[in-house]
Design an enzyme around this catalytic site. Structure first.
Site: not given
Ligand code: NAP
Length: 247
Positions: A12, A154, A158
């Site tokens: 990602g 979700y 996690k």
């Molecule tokens: P985001 O902006 O929604 O990005 C999600 C990422 O996952 C993107 O890079 C997307 O790739 C990739 N992805 C989704 N479906 C996929 C698939 N089938 N195969 C490969 N890649 C896939 O989220 P983020 O906030 O950067 O979050 C990144 C991680 O941190 C996630 O695991 C999320 O659960 C975790 N997290 C985030 C938060 C928060 O507050 N933002 C808090 C706790 C945990 P594409 O864009 O190329 O589709």
């Protein structure tokens, strides 16, 4: 440069937290392979930035629910860079907010596949090449507190990533360290899509550090867990939430 001549995979890596991790690990000297699913322009941007700074990187498209795509990513990494030292399992998401009453089996499975099974597949494919080094999984505060509204699948996925992290730390030591991060609210598209602006303001107000986290905040901690700076840390699920929640 704490990762000079090392190689890292970041899933990602085309936007938000994954992009910040890829840039930070490259800044530490690592060759970086990123996967992206739909963010092709973002992935190009990540690679261009790394190359402009003198680093080595490539991007490969793929849905990480597919074992063939996972194998292709790991295979190309070994072909390009000759080895592997760091794996950052960042790809993941909520897909949609659904209460258990409104949840189909397909939704449940899709969330488990995206957050948990993709992590399992990546680790399994990387292990033959990861002779020593570090795995960093991106879990979530939701894995500790059960998540916000409609996020039970979700949060469960996690929580499972956190347990996988502990179990693998025991199984893969002493050669490979396995840790996870439990981010609170990080300012990314994740919340642009799934969280109302007033909820985000309320969370900020309730957070001792009075702001949302940034992708760079998360990437700095990922880099710490990926390098020998954290040489005696394994099996940890590390909170990064501005003090909103104490585990
Ligand atoms: P985001 O902006 O929604 O990005 C999600 C990422 O996952 C993107 O890079 C997307 O790739 C990739 N992805 C989704 N479906 C996929 C698939 N089938 N195969 C490969 N890649 C896939 O989220 P983020 O906030 O950067 O979050 C990144 C991680 O941190 C996630 O695991 C999320 O659960 C975790 N997290 C985030 C938060 C928060 O507050 N933002 C808090 C706790 C945990 P594409 O864009 O190329 O589709």
């Amino acid at each position: 440069m704490k990762l000079k001549a090392k190689t890292a995979i970041v899933t990602g890596g085309g936007r938000d937290i994954g992009q910040a991790c890829a840039l930070k690990l490259a800044e530490e000297g690592a060759n970086v392979a990123i996967n992206y699913f739909s963010s092709s322009t973002g992935a190009e941007d990540t690679i261009a930035k790394i190359k402009a700074a003198g680093g080595n990187a490539f991007a490969l498209q793929g849905d990480l629910n597919s074992e063939a795509n996972v194998d292709a990513l790991v295979g190309k990494t070994i072909e390009e860079f000759g080895g592997l030292d760091v794996l950052v399992n960042n790809a993941g998401g909520l897909i949609a907010r659904k209460t258990i009453a409104d949840m189909s089996l397909d939704h449940w499975r899709a969330v488990m596949d995206l957050n948990l099974t993709s992590t399992f597949l990546m680790i399994k494919a990387c292990l033959p090449h990861l002779k020593s080094g570090a795995i960093v999984n991106i879990a979530s505060q939701a894995g500790r507190d059960g998540g916000g509204g409609g996020a039970v699948a979700y949060a469960t996925s996690k929580g499972a990533v956190m347990t996988l992290t502990r179990g693998l730390a025991k199984e893969l030591g002493p050669d490979v360290r396995v840790n996870a991060l439990c981010p609170g609210m990080i300012d990314t598209d994740f919340h642009n899509v799934f969280t109302k602006p007033d909820v985000r303001k309320n969370v900020e107000a309730a957070t001792p550090l009075k702001r949302q986290g940034t992708p760079a905040d998360v990437a700095n901690l990922v880099a710490f867990l990926a390098t020998d700076d954290s040489a005696f840390v394994t099996g940890a699920n590390v909170d990064i939430n501005g003090g909103l929640f104490f585990s």
